[in-house]
Structure formats: structure tokens, C-alpha cells
Design an enzyme around this catalytic site. Structure first.
Site, PDB file in Angstrom:
ATOM      1  N   LYS A  22       0.844  -1.200   0.000  1.00 23.28           N
ATOM      2  CA  LYS A  22       0.000   0.000   0.000  1.00 23.28           C
ATOM      3  C   LYS A  22       0.880   1.250   0.000  1.00 23.28           C
ATOM      4  CE  LYS A  22      -1.766   1.516   3.983  1.00 23.28           C
ATOM      5  NZ  LYS A  22      -1.399   2.915   4.238  1.00 23.28           N
ATOM      6  N   ASN A  23       1.931   1.237   0.826  1.00 21.34           N
ATOM      7  CA  ASN A  23       2.737   2.445   0.997  1.00 21.34           C
ATOM      8  C   ASN A  23       3.731   2.691  -0.125  1.00 21.34           C
ATOM      9  OD1 ASN A  23       1.212   2.748   3.242  1.00 21.34           O
ATOM     10  ND2 ASN A  23       2.812   2.212   4.698  1.00 21.34           N
ATOM     11  N   ARG A  93      -5.180  10.281   4.841  1.00 16.97           N
ATOM     12  CA  ARG A  93      -4.177  11.338   5.004  1.00 16.97           C
ATOM     13  C   ARG A  93      -3.117  11.277   3.894  1.00 16.97           C
ATOM     14  NH1 ARG A  93      -2.469  12.585   9.021  1.00 16.97           N
ATOM     15  NH2 ARG A  93      -0.325  12.711   8.382  1.00 16.97           N
ATOM     16  N   CYS A 117      -4.653  11.154  13.682  1.00 20.12           N
ATOM     17  CA  CYS A 117      -5.192   9.793  13.571  1.00 20.12           C
ATOM     18  C   CYS A 117      -5.076   9.163  14.960  1.00 20.12           C
ATOM     19  CB  CYS A 117      -4.439   8.996  12.514  1.00 20.12           C
ATOM     20  SG  CYS A 117      -2.843   8.485  13.065  1.00 20.12           S
ATOM     21  N   ARG A 122       0.285  13.635  13.624  1.00 23.34           N
ATOM     22  CA  ARG A 122       0.722  13.389  12.240  1.00 23.34           C
ATOM     23  C   ARG A 122       0.955  14.722  11.489  1.00 23.34           C
ATOM     24  NH1 ARG A 122      -0.694   8.121  10.724  1.00 23.34           N
ATOM     25  NH2 ARG A 122       0.800   8.340   9.042  1.00 23.34           N
ATOM     26  N   PRO A 123       1.882  15.547  11.940  1.00 27.94           N
ATOM     27  CA  PRO A 123       2.116  16.848  11.279  1.00 27.94           C
ATOM     28  C   PRO A 123       2.580  16.676   9.825  1.00 27.94           C
ATOM     29  CG  PRO A 123       3.920  16.303  12.762  1.00 27.94           C
ATOM     30  CD  PRO A 123       2.869  15.261  12.997  1.00 27.94           C
ATOM     31  N   ASP A 125       4.462  19.409   8.503  1.00 26.59           N
ATOM     32  CA  ASP A 125       5.336  20.590   8.358  1.00 26.59           C
ATOM     33  C   ASP A 125       6.540  20.308   7.456  1.00 26.59           C
ATOM     34  OD1 ASP A 125       6.007  18.837  10.578  1.00 26.59           O
ATOM     35  OD2 ASP A 125       7.687  20.172  10.929  1.00 26.59           O
ATOM     36  N   ASP A 317       5.035  -0.018  11.924  1.00 22.80           N
ATOM     37  CA  ASP A 317       3.796  -0.655  11.456  1.00 22.80           C
ATOM     38  C   ASP A 317       3.689  -2.115  11.877  1.00 22.80           C
ATOM     39  OD1 ASP A 317       3.555   1.127   8.273  1.00 22.80           O
ATOM     40  OD2 ASP A 317       3.181   1.696  10.355  1.00 22.80           O
ATOM     41  N   ARG A 409      -8.440  -0.778   5.125  1.00 19.09           N
ATOM     42  CA  ARG A 409      -7.596   0.235   4.480  1.00 19.09           C
ATOM     43  C   ARG A 409      -6.278  -0.366   4.034  1.00 19.09           C
ATOM     44  NH1 ARG A 409      -6.255   5.053   7.875  1.00 19.09           N
ATOM     45  NH2 ARG A 409      -5.013   5.321   6.012  1.00 19.09           N
TER      46      ARG A 409
END
Ligand code: EPZ
Length: 430
Positions: A22-23, A93, A117, A122-123, A125, A317, A409
């Protein structure tokens, strides 16, 4: 709302095939925006998140066609919108991945700021500051990041990621490949999913030096050709199914995964006392890439001490899945998440199943127990929820797991795969 009903204890035996990562798929889908024409992504996993991303790309005029596991993304005629609406971003996100490509191709972007989340704020920046390093101007408007490239387009720049960030590395890299001039990106993430993006961009005509290292030197080009890539296997999904044998007992073989992407996961499974075997089918060259790994629980589990780190360290994860195994180990284990210190919502749910876990200052202390007992629990974080399903397969009795949309997901039809391993799991609706 769907929920799972899991009967335990059931040892798990059999073979599952790893799906595409997925990632890796999500940034590759975004990268297709960088070229005009038809990009082809093979081995795409069929997940809520990839479907959401397809919807988002559709909002921008990218036409997607999914044939089995192969996705064709057609950007012929160009992008028709530069807005990533809140309605989609709030559900996923990773939508932030369109920021770089929109700035690179259209010179502007209006992306809803992702919310938090289950495991923290979960910034983004680093995404924003990385784009600014390429000359973009960013403003805030009613919850949207509004970004604009300078006249003439983004220009090369230097940026150092601190901390290491998978998403920001992918996003800023996608902006830099079409920027005018040279860019130097330092302290980049080197997860296999990031390296696959680098390689796919180079194959599409990008000039990037340093694939697989923490420093990427980019020479901007005027355009890219469409992507042609097969998504790498999901190392976290594969690790989850191997951990299933540790948690519920039995022996699980995962095919189509890459041991080279999973070293820290395999090491911890061995520390738990499991027998982990890597099979590389090297006498058949055609299938050489067809690796398989087997994990067998051969006796009581040993306690472990795990600390998550950016790749090549132990992946955050996978910490929930290992925590579920540690709950049944013969001794006291420690799990520290240095990336997301609050990523322990699954701990309280495992305690409902009879685990003995205490979380303090980013470290979970797990006192192993003989057995888990069924109880209704709630999924929360995507990867952690899979750990609850595996723990339920080991627990005595019938466990109901709610909010399974989190699990959908990141895991393709997890209940079918686990059923093929002998689990007694059904999906119900209420
Ligand atoms: C990616 O998230 C993954 N998601 C996550 O998987 C994974 O847990 C995470 O990397 C870490 O490996 C996807 O690839 C879609 P980060 P990402 O930026 O990119 C801080 C899943 O859905 N940070 O590498 O958001 C951040 O707070 C998820 O599979 C900033 O400070 O993670 C964290 O402490 C669960 N500013 C650290 O960096 C930023 O702008 C690493 O986060 C961005 C991140």
C-alpha cells in the site's frame, strides 16, 4: 458497519500470497500525475486506501482503469483541478501526496490539511517546508494548505528532513524532479517503498542520484514519460501473516514477499522463538524473484525487547503485531515506538482480551500470560487492528472486532486469507 467475529483458539497453517505494498502504491499513483499519458501500475493492492486515492485522482481529471491488479492512470489532456477536497483527505491522510505533483505540474495546489489519527497529530510541516525550499509559497485557508510555485515554476533547492519522513521524502522528491535546476535532499527516508518511487521516477526520465541512500541529488527535467512499474510486495502485510503463526500457533508460509525488506521483522520473530525459513527459488531463474518465507511456532514464545526505528530498523507498522505475540510470551517484553510514542491504542484492547500491558512514556511493558480470552474489542489504527484479529484467533471463545474499516484500508480481504489458514473468522454487518 462491518465487524469481524473470530472463534479461537485456532492454530493457523497454510500459505498466503503477499499483495502489493500500500505504501508503495500510493506515492506511485501520485507520481503518475507528473507525466502526460498512460501510466501502468501492476500488482496494485485492492484496498480502501488505493480506491480512495483513485477517487482523489479522478477529482483532478486523472482517468483510472483497474484490470485485476493492474491500474492504468491516464492524464492525457492534463489535470483539470488542483484541489484535494476535505471530504476525501479526511478519510485518507496520504492524499497529501498530490501536493508535490500539483505544484510541479500546475504550479498551484489547494490540499486540505490532513487531520490526526489514532496515534497522534501526524504533522505535515516537513512536506510544507520542503516545498518552500523549492520556491513554493504556502498559506493557510480554512483548513486548506494553499500553495503556489514561483513564476516560471519550482526551482531546485536544498532541504534536510528532520526527523526522517517517508511521506515528506516522497512528496518533496516528486516536486523536485520537475523543478528548474538542482536539488539536494538530505536525511531522506530509505524505506523500500521510497526507493521504489525513486527508481520508478528515474525509469520515467527523472535525473536522481542516490537511490537507497539518505541523500538524493536531483537534476530537474522538463517532463517525464508515463510510469511503468510493478508495485513491490507489502512487507508489513507479509510480516503480519508470519506473526499470525507466532500468535495463534502453527506454521504460515508467505509467498511473493522479499526477505531483504523484512530483516528486522524476521529477527524479532526468531527472538520470539519461532522457526523462520527463507526460501529463494534460485534454481528457477524465472521465479528467482518468487521468494517465500515460513514462520512456525515450535514451542512457548520467548519475551522480546523491540524499539521501532526508520528503515532499516524495526518498522512501527509491525509493533502492534509483535505486542500481541509478546502478550503470550513466557516472560516480560518491552516495546518502544520511537516514531509514534502514542501508537498504543491497541494495548488497551489487548488488555480486554486478557493481556497484561502497561504503557508509559512511549514504552509498553508486556507481562506474558498463558492464554487470552475472547471479548468484544474495537479496531483503531490500521496496522494495530490486524494485531487484534490475530490475538482473537489465539483467544479462547468468540471475539467481535468493530470498526474493521480500519483494517480494510491496509489489508486485502484479510478474513479470506486468514480463513485459508484455518482461522474461524466471519465478517458481519450491524
Ligand atoms: C508513512 O507515514 C506510512 N504511511 C505509515 O504507515 C508509517 O507508519 C510511517 O510512514 C512510518 O514508517 C504511508 O506510507 C501512507 P513519516 P508518514 O512522515 O509518511 C514525523 C499506514 O497507513 N513527521 O515517516 O506519515 C511524524 O510525526 C501508516 O500504513 C513530522 O514531524 O510517516 C513521525 O514521528 C500507518 N513532520 C515521523 O516524522 C512531517 O511533516 C515519521 O513519520 C511528517 C512527519
Amino acid at each position: 458497519m462491518d465487524y469481524f467475529v473470530v472463534e479461537g483458539p485456532t492454530p493457523l497453517r497454510g500459505t498466503v500470497r503477499a499483495a502489493g505494498a500500500k505504501n508503495a502504491a500510493l506515492p506511485l499513483m501520485a507520481a503518475a500525475m507528473l507525466a502526460e499519458g498512460r501510466s501502468v501500475l501492476a500488482n496494485l493492492p485492492d484496498l480502501r486506501d488505493t480506491r480512495f486515492f483513485l477517487d482523489l485522482l479522478g477529482e483532478m481529471g486523472v482517468r483510472g482503469e483497474l484490470d485485476g491488479g493492474t491500474l492504468t492512470l491516464d492524464t492525457t489532456g492534463g489535470l483539470t483541478s488542483t484541489t484535494a477536497p476535505y471530504e476525501i483527505v479526511r478519510k485518507m491522510r496520504a492524499s497529501i501526496y498530490v501536493l508535490g505533483p500539483l505544484l510541479a505540474v500546475r504550479g498551484e495546489a489547494r490540499v486540505s490539511r490532513p487531520g490526526g489519527c489514532a496515534f497522534g497529530p501526524r504533522p505535515v510541516d516537513l512536506h510544507e517546508r520542503g516545498m518552500a525550499a523549492l520556491g513554493a509559497e504556502l498559506a493557510e485557508e480554512h483548513g486548506y494548505i494553499v500553495a503556489r510555485a514561483p513564476r516560471g515554476g519550482l526551482r531546485g533547492g536544498r532541504f534536510r528532513f528532520d526527523p526522517v519522513s517517508v511521506g515528506a521524502t516522497c512528496n518533496v522528491l516528486m516536486a523536485a524532479v520537475l523543478a528548474r535546476g538542482e536539488s539536494r535532499l538530505e536525511n531522506c527516508a530509505i524505506e523500500p517503498e521510497v526507493t521504489q518511487l525513486v527508481e520508478a521516477l528515474v525509469a520515467a526520465g527523472a535525473h536522481i542520484e542516490g537511490a537507497g541512500t539518505r541523500t538524493l541529488e536531483v537534476q530537474g527535467v522538463a517532463s517525464l514519460t508515463p510510469l511503468e512499474v510493478a508495485v513491490i510486495p507489502d512487507r508489513i502485510e507479509a510480516g503480519t501473516y508470519l506473526a499470525a503463526a507466532a500468535i495463534a500457533g502453527g506454521e504460515v508460509r508467505v509467498e511473493g514477499c522479499r526477505a531483504g525488506h523484512m530483516a528486522p521483522i524476521l529477527a524479532v520473530l526468531r527472538d520470539l522463538g519461532c522457526k523462520v525459513t527463507e526460501h529463494a527459488d534460485d534454481d528457477d531463474k524465472a521465479a528467482a524473484a518468487e521468494e517465500a518465507i515460513t514462520c512456525a511456532r515450535t514451542g512457548p514464545l520467548a519475551p522480546v525487547r523491540v524499539e521501532t526505528q526508520p528503515f532499516p530498523g524495526f518498522p512501527t507498522d509491525m509493533q502492534a503485531q509483535i505486542m500481541a505475540a509478546a502478550a503470550l510470551a513466557d516472560g516480560v517484553s518491552f516495546v518502544t515506538d520511537t516514531i509514534y510514542p502514542d501508537r498504543f491504542t491497541h494495548a488497551a484492547e489487548l488488555v480486554r482480551l486478557g493481556a497484561r500491558i502497561e504503557v508509559k512514556n512511549g514504552t509498553a511493558t508486556i507481562i506474558g500470560t498463558e492464554r487470552l480470552q475472547a471479548a468484544p474489542v474495537m479496531a483503531s489504527d490500521l496496522r494495530a487492528s490486524a494485531a487484534l484479529v490475530l490475538a482473537a484467533a489465539a483467544a479462547h471463545g468468540c471475539t467481535e472486532i468493530r470498526r474493521v474499516y480500519h483494517i480494510d484500508r491496509g489489508y486485502e480481504r484479510i478474513e479470506h486469507r486468514l480463513t485459508s489458514l484455518g482461522a474461524r473468522i466471519t465478517r458481519a454487518s450491524e
